[in-house]
Design an enzyme around this catalytic site. Structure first.
Site, PDB file in Angstrom:
ATOM      1  N   GLY A  30    -111.154  26.094  45.356  1.00  0.00           N
ATOM      2  CA  GLY A  30    -110.805  24.176  46.124  1.00  0.00           C
ATOM      3  C   GLY A  30    -109.443  24.537  46.825  1.00  0.00           C
ATOM      4  CD  GLU A  49    -126.141  23.471  37.320  1.00  0.00           C
ATOM      5  OE1 GLU A  49    -126.913  23.831  37.037  1.00  0.00           O
ATOM      6  OE2 GLU A  49    -125.279  22.361  36.934  1.00  0.00           O
ATOM      7  N   PRO A  99    -117.933  42.661  37.460  1.00  0.00           N
ATOM      8  CG  PRO A  99    -117.093  41.600  36.241  1.00  0.00           C
ATOM      9  CD  PRO A  99    -117.207  42.207  36.615  1.00  0.00           C
ATOM     10  CE  LYS A 125    -115.932  50.481  41.272  1.00  0.00           C
ATOM     11  NZ  LYS A 125    -115.005  51.003  39.881  1.00  0.00           N
ATOM     12  CB  CYS A 140    -102.804   1.931  38.478  1.00  0.00           C
ATOM     13  SG  CYS A 140    -104.640   0.749  38.408  1.00  0.00           S
ATOM     14  N   GLY A 170    -100.476   1.596  34.640  1.00  0.00           N
ATOM     15  CA  GLY A 170     -98.108   1.981  34.350  1.00  0.00           C
ATOM     16  C   GLY A 170     -97.844   0.840  34.908  1.00  0.00           C
ATOM     17  CG  HIS A 174    -104.155   5.587  41.768  1.00  0.00           C
ATOM     18  ND1 HIS A 174    -103.699   5.170  40.684  1.00  0.00           N
ATOM     19  CD2 HIS A 174    -104.845   4.333  41.580  1.00  0.00           C
ATOM     20  CE1 HIS A 174    -104.125   4.922  39.702  1.00  0.00           C
ATOM     21  NE2 HIS A 174    -105.470   4.023  40.323  1.00  0.00           N
ATOM     22  CD  GLU A 210    -101.478   8.231  41.798  1.00  0.00           C
ATOM     23  OE1 GLU A 210    -100.421   7.607  41.769  1.00  0.00           O
ATOM     24  OE2 GLU A 210    -102.263   7.840  40.190  1.00  0.00           O
TER      25      GLU A 210
END
Ligand code: GLN
Length: 551
Positions: free
Chosen positions: A19, A151, A192, A225, A383, A385, A509, A511
């Site tokens: 992400g 999935e 891997p 490689k 919130c 808080g 919120h 943030e």
């Protein structure tokens, strides 16, 4: 206009920063003048992560339209200065729900419904929608999970089909893998990665770029490689060593010409020289040695920092622009309520109580609010808080000993926090809270007004309970000022303690709207109050072109 699409898949392991990497590449494309959008495809069956425990999936990130999403959407918004909407988040649960609703309506006219083509078509429709609805020139689409997950298969099949449908020069595939380190021989291993690429190729997806994540520096021969074994041009094998500074990742990728490689793959010429000066300034500032402030974050998931990722980032953004470094002390609310670790409250310069649900740890948070109020320690309540700040005030200043929220005590005689009218009688848990952007009127003459410098604001919400209006007047008369209200005056959005240097809580919120290029006023005010308490006088010289404005 066709939106070109860059797909991100993962191999070997999950949690290696797909992400963040997608978001960082988004920043680089945007810096070259392209309009971009980002989407996360999550293969789990939940309709959204709103009902998932933070232990399972970290923080739930909330968008303007109230979508409850994966925390990667937070990385996207912060890194690329975007405001995303529900089209940017797709889960298997949503896809199946849509297809099954259509089937019940009879839309398929008696046909047999199958994963291919019905599920894959719905996935493709949603991928196309994110580009169309935003008019973006480039969409970055991240497939959650790892190649080989059962999935994830319909998603991989869908994106494979899209290469043919959109055309080769309109799609690019970036595969992110992990190079494990073998202590015994002191080397990084590529096997891997080779296997995961083979798996991808067996589905029909041929990566155009491999980003090889590692905890250790990657030798050039190793990249050669990987290029050889995985059939990717040498310059498109990008080693990406773990960095403890997320915002540095766009610059690391820039040095390896990632944007140029992808643009040429997509037959696009950069529209402008990359505009990354402000970003570089920000990263330099973050790296610079600065005075430290210690912030106590009192929560119940403190062992899992991902549960509070947006709060942590918002604190860092605010600290950066105040010229200090923030060190977070993760204080367990459940410990506090058992009487453990109380001395840690004495060791911090400011206290944040973030959002939360359920009764576990609430009494610990109330102890933290009491400590902050009595000792004049800067306090920011987000919130829950804010709710504990109100409960504490009612108990200890107004003398309502059993003041509480029915969320934690059904039998309280003083429900100073109560269920919102529209929440009564709701049985479904998913997507039924007060969610997303709502307006708020900041009351003049308050700390909130000083911080926001504007009367009308809009912030993102995620809650069921609110301050009970029956207690508002009594609380105000005793010095707890309701400094932010819904435009109709009915809901309390912010409250602050009058006789305190900085004790403020918000029902929303903030943030979620903080950006590294524009810190949030509540967090900035909080960090400034912390600096004042510590008598730190620091200033930051902002470069001229740092607009601090979002698109
Ligand atoms: N549990 C509280 C409510 O539902 C607070 C929610 C939160 O902190 N996000 O109102």
């Amino acid at each position: 206009m066709t939106t070109k699409v860059v797909f991100f898949t993962g191999g070997v392991l999950s949690s290696v920063g797909k992400g963040v990497t997608a978001a960082a590449i988004g920043r680089l494309l945007k810096a070259r003048g392209f309009t971009i959008t980002i989407q996360k495809l999550d293969p789990y069956l939940n309709v959204d992560p709103g009902t998932l425990s933070p232990y399972q999936h970290g923080e739930v990130f909330v968008l303007d339209d109230g979508s409850e999403t994966d925390l990667d959407l937070g990385h996207y918004e912060r890194m690329c200065d975007l405001r995303l909407n529900k089209n940017s988040t797709v889960t298997t649960g949503q896809v199946y729900q849509e297809v099954l609703d259509r089937e019940r309506r009879g839309d398929y006219l008696g046909g047999t419904i199958q994963v291919i083509p019905h599920i894959t078509n719905e996935i493709k429709r949603r991928i196309a929608l994110v580009g169309k609805s935003t008019n973006a020139e480039i969409a970055l689409v991240e497939v959650g999970g790892t190649v080989g997950d059962i999935e994830g298969q319909p998603f991989l099949e869908a994106i494979r089909e899209m290469r043919n449908e959109l055309g080769r020069n309109n799609t690019a595939f970036v595969h992110l893998t992990w190079l494990p380190y073998l202590k015994a021989t002191g080397e990084l291993k590529t096997k891997p990665t080779q296997h995961s690429v083979r798996e991808l190729r067996s589905i029909g997806i041929f990566p155009d770029m491999i980003i090889a994540r590692s905890d250790y520096p990657v030798e050039m021969e190793l990249c050669t490689k990987i290029a050889q074994f995985c059939d990717v041009p040498r310059e498109a094998v990008i080693p990406l060593v773990t960095s403890n500074l997320l915002y540095q990742i766009p610059l690391i990728l820039e040095d390896m010409h990632v944007a140029e490689i992808l643009l040429s793959r997509l037959d696009l010429a950069p529209k402008q020289a990359p505009d990354l000066d402000a970003w570089r300034w920000m990263v330099n500032e973050l790296e610079r040695e600065k005075p430290k402030v210690r912030i106590g974050l009192v929560g119940k998931y403190v062992e899992l920092h991902d549960a509070y990722i947006s709060v942590r980032e918002a604190l860092r953004h605010a600290a950066l622009y105040a010229g200090v470094d923030v060190e977070i002390e993760w204080i367990s609310a459940t410990d506090l309520e058992k009487g453990i670790g109380l001395e840690r409250l004495e060791q911090v310069d400011g206290i944040v109580v973030p959002g939360g649900f359920g009764s576990r740890g609430v009494e610990g948070k109330i102890i933290a609010a009491k400590y902050a109020r009595e000792h004049q320690v800067p306090y920011l309540g987000l919130c829950l808080g804010m709710q504990v700040m109100v409960i504490e005030y009612a108990r200890n200043v107004l003398g309502m000993e059993d003041a509480n929220s029915p969320e934690f005590d059904q039998r309280t005689r003083h429900p100073v926090i109560d269920l919102m009218a529209e929440q009564r009688g709701l049985e479904d848990k998913g997507g039924t809270m007060r969610l997303g952007l709502y307006p708020c009127v900041v009351q003049p003459g308050t700390l909130a007004a000083r911080l926001y410098q504007t009367e009308r604001i809009e912030e993102r919400h995620r809650h069921r309970y609110e301050v009970n209006n029956a207690y508002r007047q009594a609380l105000e008369e005793h010095g707890l000022i309701m400094s932010g209200l819904s435009p109709d005056g009915i809901l309390v959005e912010m409250a602050e303690v009058r006789d305190h240097p900085f004790m403020i809580g918000c029902q929303f919120h903030p943030e979620f709207l903080s950006r590294p290029t524009s810190p949030h006023p509540l967090f900035s005010g909080f960090i400034k109050a912390v600096c004042q308490r510590r008598k730190l006088s620091v200033a930051v010289q902002l470069p001229e072109n740092l607009s601090g404005k979002e698109d």
